[in-house]
Write a protein that holds these residues in place. Structure first.
Motif, PDB file in Angstrom:
ATOM      1  N   ALA A  65     -11.531   3.231 -15.527  1.00 13.25           N
ATOM      2  CA  ALA A  65     -12.638   4.181 -15.356  1.00 13.25           C
ATOM      3  C   ALA A  65     -12.079   5.585 -15.484  1.00 13.25           C
ATOM      4  CB  ALA A  65     -13.314   3.982 -13.996  1.00 13.25           C
ATOM      5  N   PRO A  66     -12.933   6.552 -15.850  1.00  6.76           N
ATOM      6  CA  PRO A  66     -12.451   7.935 -15.998  1.00  6.76           C
ATOM      7  C   PRO A  66     -12.161   8.574 -14.651  1.00  6.76           C
ATOM      8  CG  PRO A  66     -14.824   7.839 -16.303  1.00  6.76           C
ATOM      9  CD  PRO A  66     -14.368   6.422 -16.195  1.00  6.76           C
ATOM     10  N   LEU A  67     -11.324   9.604 -14.696  1.00 10.79           N
ATOM     11  CA  LEU A  67     -11.018  10.400 -13.519  1.00 10.79           C
ATOM     12  C   LEU A  67     -11.331  11.848 -13.830  1.00 10.79           C
ATOM     13  CD1 LEU A  67      -9.711  10.459 -10.638  1.00 10.79           C
ATOM     14  CD2 LEU A  67      -7.567  11.036 -11.791  1.00 10.79           C
ATOM     15  N   PHE A  68     -11.869  12.561 -12.836  1.00 10.89           N
ATOM     16  CA  PHE A  68     -12.203  13.963 -12.999  1.00 10.89           C
ATOM     17  C   PHE A  68     -11.533  14.776 -11.899  1.00 10.89           C
ATOM     18  CE2 PHE A  68     -15.761  11.402 -14.552  1.00 10.89           C
ATOM     19  CZ  PHE A  68     -15.826  11.840 -15.871  1.00 10.89           C
ATOM     20  N   ALA A  69     -11.309  16.041 -12.191  1.00  6.12           N
ATOM     21  CA  ALA A  69     -10.681  16.933 -11.222  1.00  6.12           C
ATOM     22  C   ALA A  69     -11.479  16.964  -9.929  1.00  6.12           C
ATOM     23  CB  ALA A  69     -10.555  18.328 -11.806  1.00  6.12           C
ATOM     24  N   GLY A  70     -10.745  17.066  -8.825  1.00  4.85           N
ATOM     25  CA  GLY A  70     -11.349  17.076  -7.507  1.00  4.85           C
ATOM     26  C   GLY A  70     -11.245  15.753  -6.789  1.00  4.85           C
ATOM     27  N   ALA A  71     -11.006  14.679  -7.536  1.00  6.86           N
ATOM     28  CA  ALA A  71     -10.858  13.358  -6.928  1.00  6.86           C
ATOM     29  C   ALA A  71      -9.435  13.183  -6.412  1.00  6.86           C
ATOM     30  CB  ALA A  71     -11.201  12.272  -7.939  1.00  6.86           C
ATOM     31  N   THR A  72      -9.285  12.279  -5.448  1.00  9.13           N
ATOM     32  CA  THR A  72      -7.980  11.977  -4.867  1.00  9.13           C
ATOM     33  C   THR A  72      -7.540  10.594  -5.318  1.00  9.13           C
ATOM     34  OG1 THR A  72      -8.412  13.356  -2.942  1.00  9.13           O
ATOM     35  CG2 THR A  72      -6.690  11.692  -2.727  1.00  9.13           C
ATOM     36  N   VAL A  73      -6.299  10.516  -5.822  1.00 11.96           N
ATOM     37  CA  VAL A  73      -5.749   9.271  -6.351  1.00 11.96           C
ATOM     38  C   VAL A  73      -4.895   8.599  -5.283  1.00 11.96           C
ATOM     39  CG1 VAL A  73      -4.261   8.248  -8.118  1.00 11.96           C
ATOM     40  CG2 VAL A  73      -5.783  10.159  -8.707  1.00 11.96           C
ATOM     41  N   PHE A  74      -5.136   7.308  -5.089  1.00 12.69           N
ATOM     42  CA  PHE A  74      -4.317   6.450  -4.248  1.00 12.69           C
ATOM     43  C   PHE A  74      -3.773   5.318  -5.116  1.00 12.69           C
ATOM     44  CE2 PHE A  74      -7.402   8.443  -1.472  1.00 12.69           C
ATOM     45  CZ  PHE A  74      -6.669   8.777  -0.336  1.00 12.69           C
ATOM     46  N   ALA A  75      -2.816   4.549  -4.587  1.00 11.96           N
ATOM     47  CA  ALA A  75      -2.254   3.451  -5.378  1.00 11.96           C
ATOM     48  C   ALA A  75      -1.696   2.359  -4.475  1.00 11.96           C
ATOM     49  CB  ALA A  75      -1.160   3.973  -6.311  1.00 11.96           C
ATOM     50  N   TRP A  76      -1.715   1.150  -5.011  1.00 11.27           N
ATOM     51  CA  TRP A  76      -1.033   0.027  -4.371  1.00 11.27           C
ATOM     52  C   TRP A  76      -0.395  -0.824  -5.463  1.00 11.27           C
ATOM     53  CZ3 TRP A  76      -2.411  -5.093  -5.376  1.00 11.27           C
ATOM     54  CH2 TRP A  76      -3.668  -5.319  -5.966  1.00 11.27           C
ATOM     55  N   SER A  77       0.592  -1.638  -5.083  1.00 17.56           N
ATOM     56  CA  SER A  77       1.297  -2.479  -6.054  1.00 17.56           C
ATOM     57  C   SER A  77       1.415  -3.910  -5.549  1.00 17.56           C
ATOM     58  CB  SER A  77       2.704  -1.941  -6.339  1.00 17.56           C
ATOM     59  OG  SER A  77       2.661  -0.706  -7.025  1.00 17.56           O
ATOM     60  N   ASP A  96       0.866  -1.174   0.000  1.00 16.85           N
ATOM     61  CA  ASP A  96       0.000   0.000   0.000  1.00 16.85           C
ATOM     62  C   ASP A  96       0.905   1.227   0.000  1.00 16.85           C
ATOM     63  OD1 ASP A  96      -1.779   2.065   0.469  1.00 16.85           O
ATOM     64  OD2 ASP A  96      -2.237   1.450   2.539  1.00 16.85           O
ATOM     65  N   HIS A  97       0.794   2.062  -1.021  1.00 16.34           N
ATOM     66  CA  HIS A  97       1.680   3.216  -1.135  1.00 16.34           C
ATOM     67  C   HIS A  97       1.254   4.393  -0.255  1.00 16.34           C
ATOM     68  CE1 HIS A  97       3.908   1.082  -4.103  1.00 16.34           C
ATOM     69  NE2 HIS A  97       2.897   1.024  -4.937  1.00 16.34           N
ATOM     70  N   VAL A  98       0.177   4.213   0.478  1.00 20.45           N
ATOM     71  CA  VAL A  98      -0.233   5.061   1.608  1.00 20.45           C
ATOM     72  C   VAL A  98      -0.737   6.445   1.194  1.00 20.45           C
ATOM     73  CG1 VAL A  98       0.464   6.110   3.808  1.00 20.45           C
ATOM     74  CG2 VAL A  98       1.365   3.854   3.146  1.00 20.45           C
ATOM     75  N   ASP A  99       0.088   7.186   0.468  1.00 21.18           N
ATOM     76  CA  ASP A  99      -0.239   8.591   0.213  1.00 21.18           C
ATOM     77  C   ASP A  99      -1.351   8.733  -0.827  1.00 21.18           C
ATOM     78  OD1 ASP A  99       2.024   9.425   1.869  1.00 21.18           O
ATOM     79  OD2 ASP A  99       3.245   8.697   0.212  1.00 21.18           O
ATOM     80  N   GLY A 100      -2.043   9.854  -0.770  1.00 20.82           N
ATOM     81  CA  GLY A 100      -3.033  10.206  -1.779  1.00 20.82           C
ATOM     82  C   GLY A 100      -2.710  11.556  -2.380  1.00 20.82           C
ATOM     83  N   MET A 101      -3.163  11.779  -3.616  1.00 21.80           N
ATOM     84  CA  MET A 101      -2.912  13.050  -4.284  1.00 21.80           C
ATOM     85  C   MET A 101      -4.185  13.514  -4.987  1.00 21.80           C
ATOM     86  SD  MET A 101       0.241  14.019  -6.863  1.00 21.80           S
ATOM     87  CE  MET A 101       1.337  13.023  -5.863  1.00 21.80           C
ATOM     88  N   THR A 102      -4.687  14.680  -4.595  1.00 22.70           N
ATOM     89  CA  THR A 102      -5.886  15.236  -5.207  1.00 22.70           C
ATOM     90  C   THR A 102      -5.512  15.965  -6.492  1.00 22.70           C
ATOM     91  OG1 THR A 102      -6.909  15.489  -3.040  1.00 22.70           O
ATOM     92  CG2 THR A 102      -7.853  16.773  -4.848  1.00 22.70           C
ATOM     93  N   VAL A 103      -6.290  15.758  -7.528  1.00 23.27           N
ATOM     94  CA  VAL A 103      -6.014  16.341  -8.842  1.00 23.27           C
ATOM     95  C   VAL A 103      -6.847  17.607  -9.019  1.00 23.27           C
ATOM     96  CG1 VAL A 103      -5.946  15.945 -11.319  1.00 23.27           C
ATOM     97  CG2 VAL A 103      -5.606  14.034  -9.754  1.00 23.27           C
ATOM     98  N   GLU A 104      -6.177  18.705  -9.345  1.00 18.56           N
ATOM     99  CA  GLU A 104      -6.859  19.965  -9.587  1.00 18.56           C
ATOM    100  C   GLU A 104      -7.087  20.170 -11.086  1.00 18.56           C
ATOM    101  OE1 GLU A 104      -7.967  21.388  -7.090  1.00 18.56           O
ATOM    102  OE2 GLU A 104      -6.704  20.647  -5.457  1.00 18.56           O
ATOM    103  N   GLU A 105      -8.119  20.934 -11.433  1.00 22.54           N
ATOM    104  CA  GLU A 105      -8.474  21.133 -12.840  1.00 22.54           C
ATOM    105  C   GLU A 105      -7.322  21.757 -13.626  1.00 22.54           C
ATOM    106  OE1 GLU A 105     -10.741  19.777 -15.131  1.00 22.54           O
ATOM    107  OE2 GLU A 105     -12.370  20.683 -13.967  1.00 22.54           O
ATOM    108  N   ALA A 106      -6.734  22.807 -13.081  1.00 26.75           N
ATOM    109  CA  ALA A 106      -5.691  23.515 -13.819  1.00 26.75           C
ATOM    110  C   ALA A 106      -4.457  22.657 -14.023  1.00 26.75           C
ATOM    111  CB  ALA A 106      -5.313  24.803 -13.088  1.00 26.75           C
ATOM    112  N   GLU A 107      -4.070  21.880 -12.996  1.00 25.08           N
ATOM    113  CA  GLU A 107      -2.809  21.150 -13.106  1.00 25.08           C
ATOM    114  C   GLU A 107      -2.902  19.991 -14.097  1.00 25.08           C
ATOM    115  OE1 GLU A 107      -2.015  20.011  -9.091  1.00 25.08           O
ATOM    116  OE2 GLU A 107      -3.073  18.102  -9.267  1.00 25.08           O
ATOM    117  N   HIS A 108      -4.066  19.331 -14.183  1.00 26.02           N
ATOM    118  CA  HIS A 108      -4.122  18.220 -15.138  1.00 26.02           C
ATOM    119  C   HIS A 108      -4.110  18.755 -16.564  1.00 26.02           C
ATOM    120  CE1 HIS A 108      -8.111  17.793 -17.112  1.00 26.02           C
ATOM    121  NE2 HIS A 108      -8.622  18.362 -16.051  1.00 26.02           N
TER     122      HIS A 108
END
Length: 354
Positions: A285-297, A210-222
């Motif tokens: 699935a699609p991703l939209f701004a405002g959502a937070t991305v998590f990941a595991w490997s 579990d990579h633990v951290d999350g990152m929220t995606v903003e409209e401008a940055e994507h």
């Protein structure tokens, strides 16, 4: 008054493609340290080899190479105006190999061959299979990959001359990876500065992280990230058109999700400094701004690299989720369908010091 011919490019539609067609894409792109800095600002990637000239030189690089996924996105971005400007979605990747290191000052260009076409049953779209190859200014291949993309038809009544779905390997063979990394001076590799003590031999197939951290995606940055790669797909930029589409808003470029998942994987795979190959990938699935991305490997396999005792390869499945931490490793349901939180399923080979 006689009408003049248009000088603008509306992009190719499904019926415009032919199997065997080769396209040389505009525009050559000289990548710089500025691109590397902006990529870090947009993704948060922390791998030491790509972050520090001093660290890279200590292990026998001439300087810090560009992040592998930055190179992938720049090469990919060249293809969009010709291949996927009229895409509904990019569906998947296979057989991607990173072949030559790329450094600031190198110039990248891309050539694509159409290797498959398949019309969808709705008659409105079709799937285009392509093999794209990126080159540097010396004509060296820096990477190649296959992707398939669903593209709209201009005319629903149009038919194509030939259909073919190419057979693709389930994974890149380990004996075809590793050439994009010089022989390393492992004694110069500072595991403390790299941020992780774990070497290749510390991992085992079946292990989940579990990579633990999350990152929220903003409209401008994507949007800024996608423009960095000169990716012109309207589904990422044009709210006027996408507001009338099925989602009612702009989609985040799937490659941005890949980069976020790769950046998040640092926490647990900090010494996986090089992506050697992408065996396969699916934007679930699609991703939209405002959502937070998590990941595991999950470690799928381990492999020795012929002729090298400095690094080994790990085959890694990385799964990205939206608005759901990965403490319980969300993946597929008992039905075989993906968990609703999953947005990316990516299978890679990464290299790690022994």
């Amino acid at each position: 008054m006689e009408a003049s011919m248009t000088k603008t490019n509306p992009g190719n539609f499904f019926e415009d493609f032919r199997i065997g067609q080769v396209i040389r894409h505009a525009t050559p792109r000289t990548v710089t340290a500025g691109d590397a800095a902006l990529y870090t600002a947009l993704t948060g990637s922390r791998f030491a080899v790509q972050s520090s000239d001093v660290f890279a030189r200590a292990i026998n690089y001439p300087r810090a190479p560009l992040d592998d996924m930055l190179v992938f996105h720049v090469v990919f971005g060249k293809t969009v105006p010709d291949i996927s400007l009229n895409a509904v979605a990019n569906l998947g990747y296979a057989a991607c190999r990173f072949l030559t290191p790329v450094y600031p000052g190198d110039t990248l260009s891309t050539v694509t061959e159409i290797i498959g076409l398949k019309e969808n049953s709705n008659g409105k779209t079709g799937v285009v299979y392509v093999r794209s190859t990126g080159y540097n200014q010396h004509g060296d291949e820096v990477l190649d990959f296959v992707r398939w993309v669903m593209v709209r038809k201009r005319d629903e009544a149009a038919r194509i001359a030939d259909e073919h779905v190419p057979e693709l390997p389930a994974a890149v063979s380990p004996d075809m990876i590793g050439n994009a990394v010089p022989l390393l001076e492992i004694d110069g590799y500072d595991f403390h500065l790299a941020g992780s003590p774990h070497r290749w031999g510390d991992y085992r197939p079946g292990e989940r992280i579990d990579h633990v951290d999350g990152m929220t995606v903003e409209e401008a940055e994507h949007q800024m990230a996608t423009r960095l790669y000169q990716n012109t797909a309207k589904v990422h930029f044009n709210q006027w058109t996408e507001g009338q589409g099925r989602f009612g808003r702009r989609l985040i470029y799937g490659g941005h999700v890949i980069s976020l998942a790769r950046a998040l994987s640092f926490n647990g795979l900090g010494n996986a400094f090089h992506v050697a190959a992408i065996n396969g990938g699916r934007h679930v699935a699609p991703l939209f701004a405002g959502a937070t991305v998590f990941a595991w490997s999950e470690i799928l396999d381990m492999a020795e690299i012929d002729g090298r005792d400095d690094v080994g390869a790990l085959r890694v499945r990385t799964v990205a989720t939206k608005d759901r931490p990965s403490t319980d490793f969300p993946y597929k349901l008992e039905t075989g369908d993906y968990d609703p939180a999953v947005i990316l399923d990516l299978d890679t080979w990464v290299l790690m010091p022994k």
